[in-house]
Design an enzyme around this catalytic site. Structure first.
Site, mmCIF file in Angstrom:
data_model
loop_
_atom_site.group_PDB
_atom_site.id
_atom_site.type_symbol
_atom_site.label_atom_id
_atom_site.label_comp_id
_atom_site.label_asym_id
_atom_site.label_seq_id
_atom_site.Cartn_x
_atom_site.Cartn_y
_atom_site.Cartn_z
ATOM 1 N N ASP A 126 -1.064 2.304 -11.596
ATOM 2 C CA ASP A 126 -2.161 1.069 -12.218
ATOM 3 C C ASP A 126 -1.448 1.697 -13.703
ATOM 4 O O ASP A 126 -2.806 1.200 -14.492
ATOM 5 C CB ASP A 126 -3.002 1.647 -11.108
ATOM 6 C CG ASP A 126 -3.155 1.102 -9.670
ATOM 7 O OD1 ASP A 126 -2.462 0.483 -9.784
ATOM 8 O OD2 ASP A 126 -3.642 1.248 -9.262
ATOM 9 N N HIS A 139 -3.818 -5.552 -9.081
ATOM 10 C CA HIS A 139 -4.910 -4.702 -8.329
ATOM 11 C C HIS A 139 -6.300 -5.320 -8.657
ATOM 12 O O HIS A 139 -6.685 -5.988 -9.347
ATOM 13 C CB HIS A 139 -4.423 -3.268 -9.668
ATOM 14 C CG HIS A 139 -5.874 -1.688 -9.069
ATOM 15 N ND1 HIS A 139 -5.737 -1.210 -8.410
ATOM 16 C CD2 HIS A 139 -6.743 -2.264 -9.857
ATOM 17 C CE1 HIS A 139 -6.380 -0.404 -8.192
ATOM 18 N NE2 HIS A 139 -6.924 -0.265 -9.269
ATOM 19 N N ASN A 199 2.358 -5.916 -10.542
ATOM 20 C CA ASN A 199 1.235 -5.611 -9.053
ATOM 21 C C ASN A 199 -0.349 -6.170 -9.959
ATOM 22 O O ASN A 199 -0.212 -6.006 -10.744
ATOM 23 C CB ASN A 199 1.181 -3.538 -9.035
ATOM 24 C CG ASN A 199 0.140 -3.199 -8.092
ATOM 25 O OD1 ASN A 199 0.227 -4.041 -7.268
ATOM 26 N ND2 ASN A 199 -0.576 -2.531 -8.920
ATOM 27 N N GLU A 210 -8.213 -12.597 -8.404
ATOM 28 C CA GLU A 210 -6.522 -12.297 -7.575
ATOM 29 C C GLU A 210 -5.952 -13.589 -7.461
ATOM 30 O O GLU A 210 -4.635 -13.986 -8.175
ATOM 31 C CB GLU A 210 -6.838 -11.418 -6.305
ATOM 32 C CG GLU A 210 -7.297 -9.749 -6.514
ATOM 33 C CD GLU A 210 -6.822 -9.309 -5.037
ATOM 34 O OE1 GLU A 210 -6.382 -8.835 -4.665
ATOM 35 O OE2 GLU A 210 -8.293 -8.681 -4.906
ATOM 36 N N MET A 252 0.665 -0.642 0.168
ATOM 37 C CA MET A 252 0.119 0.094 0.173
ATOM 38 C C MET A 252 0.743 1.356 -0.324
ATOM 39 O O MET A 252 0.520 2.170 0.708
ATOM 40 C CB MET A 252 -0.948 0.222 1.347
ATOM 41 C CG MET A 252 -1.945 -1.217 1.757
ATOM 42 S SD MET A 252 -2.976 -1.044 -0.654
ATOM 43 C CE MET A 252 -3.865 -2.490 0.175
ATOM 44 N N ARG A 253 1.724 1.453 -0.211
ATOM 45 C CA ARG A 253 2.914 2.557 -1.044
ATOM 46 C C ARG A 253 3.522 2.743 -2.205
ATOM 47 O O ARG A 253 3.385 1.668 -3.259
ATOM 48 C CB ARG A 253 3.878 2.481 0.198
ATOM 49 C CG ARG A 253 4.875 3.267 0.762
ATOM 50 C CD ARG A 253 5.809 3.065 1.356
ATOM 51 N NE ARG A 253 6.944 4.651 1.342
ATOM 52 C CZ ARG A 253 6.982 5.779 2.861
ATOM 53 N NH1 ARG A 253 6.563 4.504 3.502
ATOM 54 N NH2 ARG A 253 7.688 6.098 2.294
HETATM 55 C C1 GAR Z 1 -5.650 -7.080 -2.773
HETATM 56 O O1 GAR Z 1 -7.391 -7.044 -3.057
HETATM 57 C C2 GAR Z 1 -5.005 -6.258 -3.716
HETATM 58 O O2 GAR Z 1 -5.182 -6.456 -5.264
HETATM 59 C C3 GAR Z 1 -5.620 -4.812 -2.965
HETATM 60 O O3 GAR Z 1 -4.666 -4.753 -1.392
HETATM 61 C C4 GAR Z 1 -5.394 -5.911 -1.485
HETATM 62 C C5 GAR Z 1 -4.812 -6.675 -0.628
HETATM 63 O O4 GAR Z 1 -5.066 -7.977 0.246
HETATM 64 N N1 GAR Z 1 -4.399 -4.321 -3.802
HETATM 65 C C6 GAR Z 1 -4.426 -2.762 -4.043
HETATM 66 O O5 GAR Z 1 -5.912 -2.452 -3.849
HETATM 67 C C7 GAR Z 1 -3.531 -2.271 -5.002
HETATM 68 N N2 GAR Z 1 -3.988 -0.613 -5.735
HETATM 69 P P1 GAR Z 1 -4.079 -9.277 0.545
HETATM 70 O O6 GAR Z 1 -3.468 -8.402 1.848
HETATM 71 O O7 GAR Z 1 -4.393 -10.256 1.498
HETATM 72 O O8 GAR Z 1 -2.794 -10.142 -0.504
#
Ligand code: GAR
Length: 205
Positions: free
Chosen positions: A156, A115, A113, A186, A96-97
């Site tokens: 992104d 998304h 990445n 995902e 998240m950075r």
């Molecule tokens: C996931 O849904 C990932 O796609 C999203 O955060 C979540 C992390 O979950 N990422 C973003 O939004 C990046 N822009 P996780 O820690 O259980 O994998």
């Protein structure tokens, strides 16, 4: 005959790490076979993803964002950590950075990445985690999904590697939708994309 080249992978995380778990499981199942996760890096010392890595016997590093005076100092430590481990492919799995151009330019087509939307919808600055699903529900789209893409200087905005769609159902909350997008998209496309890129990189080296 020389041994088959295996791409050394680092996974960067910040939270729960379910995508990291999907990658670990895919490695065990042989879906990821051209690469090996050799390091998990978190900017959050309390990330459960670190426990998942430890349980799988994978080395971990914690680089707490708050302890560095600016983005440059944080990224210098990150680069040092990745280089010391000989990392060839960086996977952002719930990291998240946002990384600066200074960082992304060092690793062209070597950062991927995941998304939680169908890019170019609901992506870019401010769209992360649950916010993405809140925005999709507020807009009223009937289909969403997930995207795995290369990372460049545009948040992104890098080349898309794989995408998978997921239906939105009546009564969905952001939390229900997030879970469906993870399970149906995902956790499936991230391991497949990591294998595809690892295979390409293993050929080059
Ligand atoms: C996931 O849904 C990932 O796609 C999203 O955060 C979540 C992390 O979950 N990422 C973003 O939004 C990046 N822009 P996780 O820690 O259980 O994998």
């Amino acid at each position: 005959m020389s041994a088959k080249k295996i791409t050394k992978i680092a996974v960067l995380v910040s939270g729960g790490g379910t995508n990291l778990q999907a990658l670990i499981d895919a490695q065990t199942a042989g879906i990821i076979k051209s690469g090996e996760i050799t390091l998990v890096v978190s900017n959050n010392p309390n990330a459960y993803a670190l426990t998942r890595a430890e349980n799988a016997g994978i080395a971990t590093a914690v680089i707490p964002g708050k302890e560095y005076k600016d983005q440059n100092a944080f990224e210098a430590k990150l680069i040092e950590t990745l280089e010391n481990a000989g990392i060839e492919l960086i996977v952002l799995a719930g990291f998240m950075r946002i990384l600066s151009e200074n960082f992304t330019a060092r690793y062209p087509k070597r950062i991927v990445n995941v998304h939680p939307s169908l890019i170019p919808s609901f992506c870019g600055k401010g769209f992360y985690g649950l916010h993405v699903h809140e925005a999709a529900l507020a807009y009223g789209v009937k289909v969403t999904g997930a995207t795995v893409h290369f990372v460049n200087e545009i948040p992104d905005g890098g080349e898309i590697i794989l995408q998978k769609s997921v239906p939105i159902r009546k009564g969905d909350t952001p939390e229900i939708l997030q879970r469906r997008v993870m399970e149906q998209a995902e956790w499936k496309i991230l391991p497949r994309a990591v294998e595809l890129v690892s295979k390409e990189l293993a050929k080059k080296s």
